[in-house]
Design an enzyme around this catalytic site. Structure first.
Site, PDB file in Angstrom:
ATOM      1  N   LYS A   9      -2.292   3.935   3.698  1.00 43.06           N
ATOM      2  CA  LYS A   9      -2.983   5.192   4.024  1.00 43.06           C
ATOM      3  C   LYS A   9      -4.445   5.110   3.566  1.00 43.06           C
ATOM      4  CE  LYS A   9      -1.199   7.113  -0.317  1.00 43.06           C
ATOM      5  NZ  LYS A   9      -0.066   7.834  -0.922  1.00 43.06           N
ATOM      6  N   TYR A  41     -33.914   9.984 -12.795  1.00 41.51           N
ATOM      7  CA  TYR A  41     -33.976  11.443 -12.643  1.00 41.51           C
ATOM      8  C   TYR A  41     -33.602  12.142 -13.936  1.00 41.51           C
ATOM      9  CZ  TYR A  41     -34.277  11.368  -7.516  1.00 41.51           C
ATOM     10  OH  TYR A  41     -34.669  11.198  -6.214  1.00 41.51           O
TER      11      TYR A  41
HETATM   12  C1  LIG Z   1       0.623   7.036  -1.845  1.00 40.90           C
HETATM   13  C2  LIG Z   1       2.098   7.012  -1.867  1.00 40.90           C
HETATM   14  C3  LIG Z   1       2.789   5.854  -2.283  1.00 40.90           C
HETATM   15  C4  LIG Z   1       2.095   4.662  -2.899  1.00 40.90           C
HETATM   16  O1  LIG Z   1       1.791   4.972  -4.246  1.00 40.90           O
HETATM   17  P1  LIG Z   1       1.090   3.920  -5.242  1.00 40.90           P
HETATM   18  O2  LIG Z   1       1.057   4.650  -6.528  1.00 40.90           O
HETATM   19  O3  LIG Z   1      -0.257   3.682  -4.685  1.00 40.90           O
HETATM   20  O4  LIG Z   1       1.917   2.705  -5.264  1.00 40.90           O
HETATM   21  C5  LIG Z   1       4.168   5.838  -2.128  1.00 40.90           C
HETATM   22  N1  LIG Z   1       4.839   6.914  -1.628  1.00 40.90           N
HETATM   23  C6  LIG Z   1       4.203   8.050  -1.257  1.00 40.90           C
HETATM   24  C7  LIG Z   1       5.002   9.192  -0.758  1.00 40.90           C
HETATM   25  C8  LIG Z   1       2.818   8.145  -1.372  1.00 40.90           C
HETATM   26  O5  LIG Z   1       2.201   9.277  -1.029  1.00 40.90           O
END
Ligand SMILES: *Cc1c(COP(=O)(O)O)cnc(C)c1O
Length: 377
Positions: free
Chosen positions: A48, A265
């Site tokens: 994702k 800054y």
């Molecule tokens: C993002 C996600 C994962 C992966 O999690 P990590 O901590 O990056 O390994 C797995 N299952 C779901 C439902 C997620 O949203």
């Protein structure tokens, strides 16, 4: 010979201020390591948010080449984009279906929705009965997934069940990165109690940290994300995962400080002469967090130098007074992430986590992929 060149400037002028390197062989190796830990469960990859910011296409190709067949994305657009890259893969969409139109596009792209409510389930069944879906059961995260009441209702509804093909039942752990928390065992227990009300189906429970919790958390399909990309799944847990990402800035200018001076800054940092400052052409617009000004260190070779003054949109300044004169020249690289600077250390300085740091790395940077695993990326 280029006679129009200004004296003192490097021959090769980079147009980009910053560089990200992504080691696709390390990504593939991390997949194999996590898959071996999870076996005999199958190992999916969570890709994702553009594969945690690293590039959906090159990362997914490298993972597929390493043997990955199951991929999780967050939403429909990501699923459709991944389908273009991997025609054969099983692709699950974590956010489920948000409308009938969304469901139709999932069918067209051959995506498997993760069903988070009875309303989503009914919409999916109505579109085309018998198409596979994942049932997400909430067991304590209270983010997504069917409630206990919905699971009970579904379990008692033979009509609904007859129209379903359950590819897998899943849940998600809230505290997997803290193995000592009783929440983990409690969620597992709730998961088994709830799924027993449904027809027998393969199970999926673990994210990266969950893979390290032990066999009973593996089920049939694990879903690591961050561990693939070189993040430490849980503090203090020693797993042989390789570094995948490194970030560099290029030196734009070097300045000798010959009188007491302030930096950047707001003049939040002061230097006493003699001092030497290097300005790098990368800033918060590239995903290097602004809060790292006056906090972080960078690496020149294996020597740490402090990031001084506020981080600007397009540049930041490091104090290189401790380095031998001439060691750093305009055009040279300074490392900001990777090498001796782990994702966890830099994220910790910024008061955030590796996930946010990675997904924030900007598209303006030069992205350079290495390794055979995604050679056609
Ligand atoms: C993002 C996600 C994962 C992966 O999690 P990590 O901590 O990056 O390994 C797995 N299952 C779901 C439902 C997620 O949203």
């Amino acid at each position: 010979m280029n006679t129009s060149q200004q004296p003192g400037l490097p021959e090769q002028a980079g147009g980009k201020g910053g560089l990200v390197t992504v080691d696709l062989d390390a990504l593939a190796a991390n997949y194999r390591t996590l898959a071996a830990l999870a076996a005999p469960a199958a190992c999916a990859a969570v890709v994702k948010a553009n594969a945690y910011g690293l590039g959906l296409a090159p990362a997914s190709r490298a993972l597929a080449a390493a043997g990955c067949r199951h991929f999780f994305v967050a939403n429909l657009d990501e699923g459709e984009a991944l389908r273009q890259v991997l025609p054969e893969a099983t692709i699950y969409v974590l956010n489920g279906i948000s409308s009938i139109a969304c469901g139709r596009r999932m069918l067209a792209a051959g995506l498997v929705p993760v069903i988070n409510s009875l309303a989503q389930l009914d919409a999916w069944s109505a579109l085309q009965p018998g198409k596979p879906c994942v049932l997400h059961i909430d067991t304590g995260m209270n983010r997504l997934g069917m409630s206990a009441a919905e699971v009970a209702m579904l379990g008692a509804d033979s009509g609904r069940l007859a129209r379903l093909q359950i590819a897998c039942v899943m849940t998600h752990l809230a505290c997997a990165d803290e193995p000592a928390r009783p929440d983990n065992a409690r969620q597992l227990e709730r998961f088994h109690a709830l799924r027993s009300k449904l027809p027998e189906a393969p199970t999926s429970i673990a994210n990266s940290a969950g893979v390290l919790l032990g066999d009973e958390f593996h089920g049939d399909l694990v879903r690591p994300g961050i561990g693939l990309y070189g993040g430490a799944p849980a503090p203090g847990r020693d797993v042989a995962l390789r570094e995948v990402v490194a970030l560099f800035g290029h030196v734009l200018q070097i300045r000798e400080v010959s009188a007491p001076a302030s930096v950047g800054y707001g003049a939040t940092w002061s230097v006493e002469p003699p001092a030497r400052l290097a300005t790098l052409g990368l800033g918060y617009a590239d995903g290097y967090p602004r809060v790292l000004g006056n906090v972080a260190s960078a690496l020149v070779g294996d020597q740490r130098v402090p990031v001084v003054g506020r981080v600007s949109m397009d540049s930041l300044i490091v104090d290189i007074s401790t380095l031998p004169e001439g060691m750093l020249q305009p055009g040279d690289r300074v490392q900001l992430l990777g090498g001796g600077l782990s994702l966890e250390e830099v994220a910790g300085w910024a008061g955030t986590i590796s996930y946010e740091l990675l997904t924030g790395l900007g598209r303006r940077l030069e992205w350079c992929y290495s390794g055979d695993s995604g050679a056609s990326a």
